[in-house]
Design an enzyme around this catalytic site. Structure first.
Site, short mmCIF file in Angstrom:
data_model
loop_
_atom_site.label_atom_id
_atom_site.label_comp_id
_atom_site.label_asym_id
_atom_site.label_seq_id
_atom_site.Cartn_x
_atom_site.Cartn_y
_atom_site.Cartn_z
N HIS A 120 57.84 19.86 34.10
CA HIS A 120 58.94 18.91 34.30
C HIS A 120 58.84 17.68 33.41
CE1 HIS A 120 59.55 20.78 38.57
NE2 HIS A 120 59.98 21.55 37.60
N CYS A 152 67.50 7.34 14.53
CA CYS A 152 68.96 7.53 14.42
C CYS A 152 69.75 6.45 15.15
CB CYS A 152 69.37 8.91 14.95
SG CYS A 152 69.27 9.05 16.74
N1 APR Z 1 47.20 17.70 49.58
C1 APR Z 1 47.95 18.82 49.39
N2 APR Z 1 49.28 18.89 49.66
C2 APR Z 1 49.86 17.78 50.15
C3 APR Z 1 49.15 16.57 50.38
C4 APR Z 1 47.77 16.57 50.07
N3 APR Z 1 47.00 15.47 50.26
N4 APR Z 1 50.03 15.64 50.88
C5 APR Z 1 51.25 16.25 50.93
N5 APR Z 1 51.14 17.53 50.51
C6 APR Z 1 52.20 18.54 50.39
C7 APR Z 1 53.37 18.38 51.33
O1 APR Z 1 53.13 19.05 52.55
C8 APR Z 1 54.50 19.05 50.53
O2 APR Z 1 54.57 20.43 50.84
O3 APR Z 1 52.73 18.40 49.10
C9 APR Z 1 54.07 18.89 49.07
C10 APR Z 1 54.92 17.92 48.28
O4 APR Z 1 56.22 18.47 48.19
P1 APR Z 1 57.35 17.71 47.35
O5 APR Z 1 57.34 16.27 47.70
O6 APR Z 1 58.60 18.52 47.51
O7 APR Z 1 56.86 17.81 45.82
P2 APR Z 1 56.95 19.06 44.85
O8 APR Z 1 56.79 20.34 45.58
O9 APR Z 1 56.03 18.79 43.72
O10 APR Z 1 58.47 18.95 44.30
C11 APR Z 1 58.82 19.87 43.29
O11 APR Z 1 60.93 18.75 43.01
O12 APR Z 1 61.71 16.62 43.16
C12 APR Z 1 61.49 17.66 42.29
O13 APR Z 1 60.93 17.68 40.00
C13 APR Z 1 60.50 17.23 41.26
O14 APR Z 1 58.47 18.28 40.51
C14 APR Z 1 59.23 17.96 41.66
C15 APR Z 1 59.78 19.21 42.34
#
Ligand code: APR
Length: 245
Positions: A120, A152
């Site tokens: 991303h 540019c």
């Molecule tokens: N260790 C592991 N997992 C964790 C922790 C931790 N300490 N704390 C939270 N989580 C988990 C949550 O339970 C959740 O499932 O991390 C996940 C975060 O999910 P999102 O906030 O949705 O992030 P992500 O999955 O990376 O989002 C994907 O969506 O917003 C777009 O482009 C953006 O790259 C991002 C994509």
């Protein structure tokens, strides 16, 4: 843990390993997740997937930069945590190790990972709207600079994939190729809701990989995984570290 012998053999037999990380791996570094904590991030009344959209770049680039500079200001004080460092350590422990991240925070690189497939983009990089020249910013360049492309004269935007935009095709194709060839696929700290990134776990599974999920919560990928660690990334990776010589 009762299935340690099995996990030990999985890690010792693995010649190629892929790791897909999401915002959760940076949560312990103080980086807010997008969907964690039961609510989603809202900026000036706009949900994050609206302010971080291709449409907003066209309609209100100043607002997009205000949102991204706000996030960059938080990130500049965040450091890698143990989970990032363990993955950086593993880079040379396998015949073939691929780190794929959805995160734009650069913390894997800061922790010492040398090859990171940033699906991303990166929040400290910008690119010209016209000629697509890229600019690496210091994390302290807040507000962002340059504003204008020196090639540019057009405006620059964050070099981050926004909702409604395609992923950098060569980066995604490499991630997909590696996911299709690996023996072991770890999916760490992602809600597994955003494609095509989340689909890489399915690519790995179809091609016979052993899937391990690390997340305090269940996700749509949980049922696909052979083993789930319902805990924080640093705790699970510290446990798995004993299987990596
Ligand atoms: N260790 C592991 N997992 C964790 C922790 C931790 N300490 N704390 C939270 N989580 C988990 C949550 O339970 C959740 O499932 O991390 C996940 C975060 O999910 P999102 O906030 O949705 O992030 P992500 O999955 O990376 O989002 C994907 O969506 O917003 C777009 O482009 C953006 O790259 C991002 C994509």
């Amino acid at each position: 843990m009762k299935d340690s012998p099995h996990l030990e053999k999985i890690f010792q037999d693995a010649r190629s390993i892929c790791v897909l990380t999401g915002a959760g791996i940076s949560a312990e570094s103080g980086v807010p997740t997008f969907r964690g904590g039961g609510g989603s991030v809202v900026w000036k009344g706009m949900p994050f997937d609206e302010i971080s959209s291709a449409r907003m770049v066209r309609e209100n680039l100043d607002e997009v930069w205000e949102w991204f500079d706000y996030r960059r200001n938080i990130l500049k004080d965040c450091s890698p945590n143990l989970a990032h460092y363990i993955l950086a350590e593993w880079e040379n422990k396998f015949f073939d190790f691929t780190l794929i991240t959805q995160n734009v925070d650069g913390l894997h690189t800061k922790a010492g990972s040398r090859k990171v497939l940033e699906l991303h983009g990166n929040i400290n990089r910008s690119r010209c709207l016209q000629c697509e020249k890229r600019f690496q910013m210091n994390e302290t360049d807040i507000p962002h600079k340059p504003e204008i492309c020196d090639e540019c004269g057009s405006r620059v935007r964050p070099d981050v994939v926004l909702f409604g935009e395609f992923l950098p095709i060569s980066v995604y194709q490499e991630a997909e190729r590696k996911s299709s060839q690996c023996d072991l696929f770890l999916i760490i700290g992602t809600s597994a809701l955003v494609y095509p990134a989340a689909g890489l776990a399915e690519v790995a599974k179809i091609n016979g990989a052993f899937l391990i999920e690390i997340n305090p919560e269940e996700t749509p990928m949980t049922s696909l995984c052979h083993k789930s660690f319902r805990m924080k990334a640093s705790q699970a990776l510290e446990f798995l570290r004993r299987f990596v010589r």
